[in-house]
Write a protein that holds these residues in place. Structure first.
Motif, PDB file in Angstrom:
ATOM      1  N   GLY A  20       0.833  -1.197   0.000  1.00 35.23           N
ATOM      2  CA  GLY A  20       0.000   0.000   0.000  1.00 35.23           C
ATOM      3  C   GLY A  20       0.863   1.240   0.000  1.00 35.23           C
ATOM      4  N   VAL A  21       0.262   2.353  -0.434  1.00 33.96           N
ATOM      5  CA  VAL A  21       0.977   3.624  -0.506  1.00 33.96           C
ATOM      6  C   VAL A  21      -0.001   4.757  -0.218  1.00 33.96           C
ATOM      7  CG1 VAL A  21       0.632   3.855  -3.013  1.00 33.96           C
ATOM      8  CG2 VAL A  21       2.581   5.003  -1.913  1.00 33.96           C
ATOM      9  N   ALA A  22       0.519   5.817   0.390  1.00 29.99           N
ATOM     10  CA  ALA A  22      -0.321   6.979   0.686  1.00 29.99           C
ATOM     11  C   ALA A  22       0.499   8.250   0.536  1.00 29.99           C
ATOM     12  CB  ALA A  22      -0.868   6.898   2.107  1.00 29.99           C
ATOM     13  N   LEU A  23      -0.180   9.331   0.175  1.00 34.29           N
ATOM     14  CA  LEU A  23       0.399  10.666   0.205  1.00 34.29           C
ATOM     15  C   LEU A  23      -0.244  11.348   1.400  1.00 34.29           C
ATOM     16  CD1 LEU A  23       2.157  12.888  -1.065  1.00 34.29           C
ATOM     17  CD2 LEU A  23       0.137  13.594  -2.373  1.00 34.29           C
ATOM     18  N   VAL A  24       0.607  11.840   2.327  1.00 35.20           N
ATOM     19  CA  VAL A  24       0.114  12.303   3.619  1.00 35.20           C
ATOM     20  C   VAL A  24       0.562  13.736   3.902  1.00 35.20           C
ATOM     21  CG1 VAL A  24       0.047  11.783   6.097  1.00 35.20           C
ATOM     22  CG2 VAL A  24       0.317   9.918   4.437  1.00 35.20           C
ATOM     23  N   ASP A  25      -0.333  14.523   4.466  1.00 33.73           N
ATOM     24  CA  ASP A  25      -0.034  15.866   4.949  1.00 33.73           C
ATOM     25  C   ASP A  25       0.303  15.733   6.429  1.00 33.73           C
ATOM     26  OD1 ASP A  25      -0.209  18.384   6.173  1.00 33.73           O
ATOM     27  OD2 ASP A  25      -1.837  19.038   4.875  1.00 33.73           O
ATOM     28  N   GLY A  27       1.035  18.006   8.503  1.00 31.55           N
ATOM     29  CA  GLY A  27       0.500  19.093   9.308  1.00 31.55           C
ATOM     30  C   GLY A  27      -0.829  18.680   9.937  1.00 31.55           C
ATOM     31  N   SER A  28      -1.641  17.992   9.167  1.00 33.42           N
ATOM     32  CA  SER A  28      -2.968  17.586   9.637  1.00 33.42           C
ATOM     33  C   SER A  28      -3.064  16.099   9.966  1.00 33.42           C
ATOM     34  CB  SER A  28      -4.014  17.910   8.561  1.00 33.42           C
ATOM     35  OG  SER A  28      -3.803  17.085   7.419  1.00 33.42           O
ATOM     36  N   GLY A  29      -2.157  15.299   9.408  1.00 36.01           N
ATOM     37  CA  GLY A  29      -2.237  13.848   9.600  1.00 36.01           C
ATOM     38  C   GLY A  29      -3.187  13.176   8.632  1.00 36.01           C
ATOM     39  N   MET A  30      -3.699  13.940   7.680  1.00 34.05           N
ATOM     40  CA  MET A  30      -4.669  13.402   6.721  1.00 34.05           C
ATOM     41  C   MET A  30      -3.976  12.812   5.502  1.00 34.05           C
ATOM     42  SD  MET A  30      -7.987  14.419   7.622  1.00 34.05           S
ATOM     43  CE  MET A  30      -8.727  14.350   6.036  1.00 34.05           C
ATOM     44  N   ALA A  31      -4.489  11.677   5.047  1.00 32.28           N
ATOM     45  CA  ALA A  31      -4.028  11.081   3.800  1.00 32.28           C
ATOM     46  C   ALA A  31      -4.723  11.818   2.654  1.00 32.28           C
ATOM     47  CB  ALA A  31      -4.348   9.598   3.761  1.00 32.28           C
ATOM     48  N   VAL A  45      -5.381   5.175   8.898  1.00 32.36           N
ATOM     49  CA  VAL A  45      -4.933   5.134  10.291  1.00 32.36           C
ATOM     50  C   VAL A  45      -3.409   5.207  10.343  1.00 32.36           C
ATOM     51  CG1 VAL A  45      -4.825   3.712  12.385  1.00 32.36           C
ATOM     52  CG2 VAL A  45      -6.974   3.884  11.092  1.00 32.36           C
ATOM     53  N   ALA A  46      -2.751   4.450   9.463  1.00 31.83           N
ATOM     54  CA  ALA A  46      -1.283   4.452   9.421  1.00 31.83           C
ATOM     55  C   ALA A  46      -0.751   5.833   9.066  1.00 31.83           C
ATOM     56  CB  ALA A  46      -0.785   3.411   8.424  1.00 31.83           C
ATOM     57  N   ALA A  47      -1.418   6.538   8.155  1.00 39.81           N
ATOM     58  CA  ALA A  47      -0.995   7.885   7.768  1.00 39.81           C
ATOM     59  C   ALA A  47      -1.016   8.813   8.971  1.00 39.81           C
ATOM     60  CB  ALA A  47      -1.903   8.428   6.665  1.00 39.81           C
ATOM     61  N   ALA A  48      -2.090   8.780   9.730  1.00 39.17           N
ATOM     62  CA  ALA A  48      -2.209   9.636  10.909  1.00 39.17           C
ATOM     63  C   ALA A  48      -1.159   9.268  11.954  1.00 39.17           C
ATOM     64  CB  ALA A  48      -3.614   9.514  11.498  1.00 39.17           C
ATOM     65  N   ALA A  49      -0.956   7.979  12.179  1.00 37.70           N
ATOM     66  CA  ALA A  49       0.018   7.532  13.183  1.00 37.70           C
ATOM     67  C   ALA A  49       1.443   7.885  12.781  1.00 37.70           C
ATOM     68  CB  ALA A  49      -0.121   6.030  13.402  1.00 37.70           C
ATOM     69  N   ASN A  50       1.756   7.735  11.509  1.00 37.06           N
ATOM     70  CA  ASN A  50       3.118   8.030  11.063  1.00 37.06           C
ATOM     71  C   ASN A  50       3.405   9.521  10.982  1.00 37.06           C
ATOM     72  OD1 ASN A  50       4.731   5.535  10.638  1.00 37.06           O
ATOM     73  ND2 ASN A  50       2.859   4.974   9.566  1.00 37.06           N
ATOM     74  N   THR A  51       2.366  10.322  11.002  1.00 32.82           N
ATOM     75  CA  THR A  51       2.553  11.762  11.129  1.00 32.82           C
ATOM     76  C   THR A  51       3.271  12.067  12.436  1.00 32.82           C
ATOM     77  OG1 THR A  51       0.659  12.317   9.753  1.00 32.82           O
ATOM     78  CG2 THR A  51       1.310  13.947  11.359  1.00 32.82           C
ATOM     79  N   ASP A  52       2.905  11.348  13.493  1.00 37.32           N
ATOM     80  CA  ASP A  52       3.574  11.524  14.784  1.00 37.32           C
ATOM     81  C   ASP A  52       5.055  11.144  14.708  1.00 37.32           C
ATOM     82  OD1 ASP A  52       1.220  12.419  15.956  1.00 37.32           O
ATOM     83  OD2 ASP A  52       0.659  10.421  16.691  1.00 37.32           O
ATOM     84  N   LEU A  97       5.385  10.669   1.353  1.00 39.69           N
ATOM     85  CA  LEU A  97       4.893   9.438   0.758  1.00 39.69           C
ATOM     86  C   LEU A  97       5.135   8.334   1.768  1.00 39.69           C
ATOM     87  CD1 LEU A  97       6.218   9.769  -2.889  1.00 39.69           C
ATOM     88  CD2 LEU A  97       3.817   9.498  -2.237  1.00 39.69           C
ATOM     89  N   TYR A  98       4.136   7.500   1.984  1.00 38.65           N
ATOM     90  CA  TYR A  98       4.221   6.395   2.930  1.00 38.65           C
ATOM     91  C   TYR A  98       4.009   5.111   2.144  1.00 38.65           C
ATOM     92  CZ  TYR A  98       2.645   3.250   6.645  1.00 38.65           C
ATOM     93  OH  TYR A  98       2.491   2.188   7.486  1.00 38.65           O
TER      94      TYR A  98
END
Length: 124
Positions: A20-25, A27-31, A45-52, A97-98
């Motif tokens: 899987g792959v995501a583009l993540v902000d 600043g907000s934790g949003m994918a 969920v992973a996008a938000a967690a990896n923001t941290d 990119l995640y």
């Protein structure tokens, strides 16, 4: 089709072992976009967690007065690699990119190379 969509499709089709792959902000934790995933990994969920994770590393660099930039962050699990690549060009500041990879099928060096190439072509 947006450039984000094309970049995500390119990552899934050209990177061996991609789950899987995501583009993540971060600043907000949003994918801003996701593709792939599995029952065991919810990319939103992973996008938000990896923001941290990204924010913690940036804070650590600031506290250490490191005048450098993060290229990527690698987290290795028993069966997966989680690769976080911070975007630097064409309006990508504040984004990453995640990529989730299957360790049995992935070539980590090639995945990093491909993700860097995709990042260079991505216009946000």
């Amino acid at each position: 089709m947006s450039n984000t969509e094309m970049a995500l499709k390119e990552a899934m089709s050209s990177i061996e072992g991609a789950i899987g792959v995501a583009l993540v902000d971060y600043g907000s934790g949003m994918a801003l976009g996701t593709l792939g995933g599995s029952q065991s990994i919810d990319l939103n969920v992973a996008a938000a967690a990896n923001t941290d994770v990204v924010r913690a590393k940036l804070r650590a660099m600031e506290m250490l007065s490191l005048q450098d930039r993060i290229e990527d962050i690698l987290i290795t699990l028993g069966t997966q690699y989680h690769l976080i690549r911070l975007l630097t060009g064409r309006g990508g500041s504040g984004l990453f990119l995640y990529l989730v990879l299957d360790t049995q099928r992935a070539n980590l060096a090639m995945a990093r190379h491909q993700l860097k190439r995709i990042e260079a072509e991505l216009e946000v």
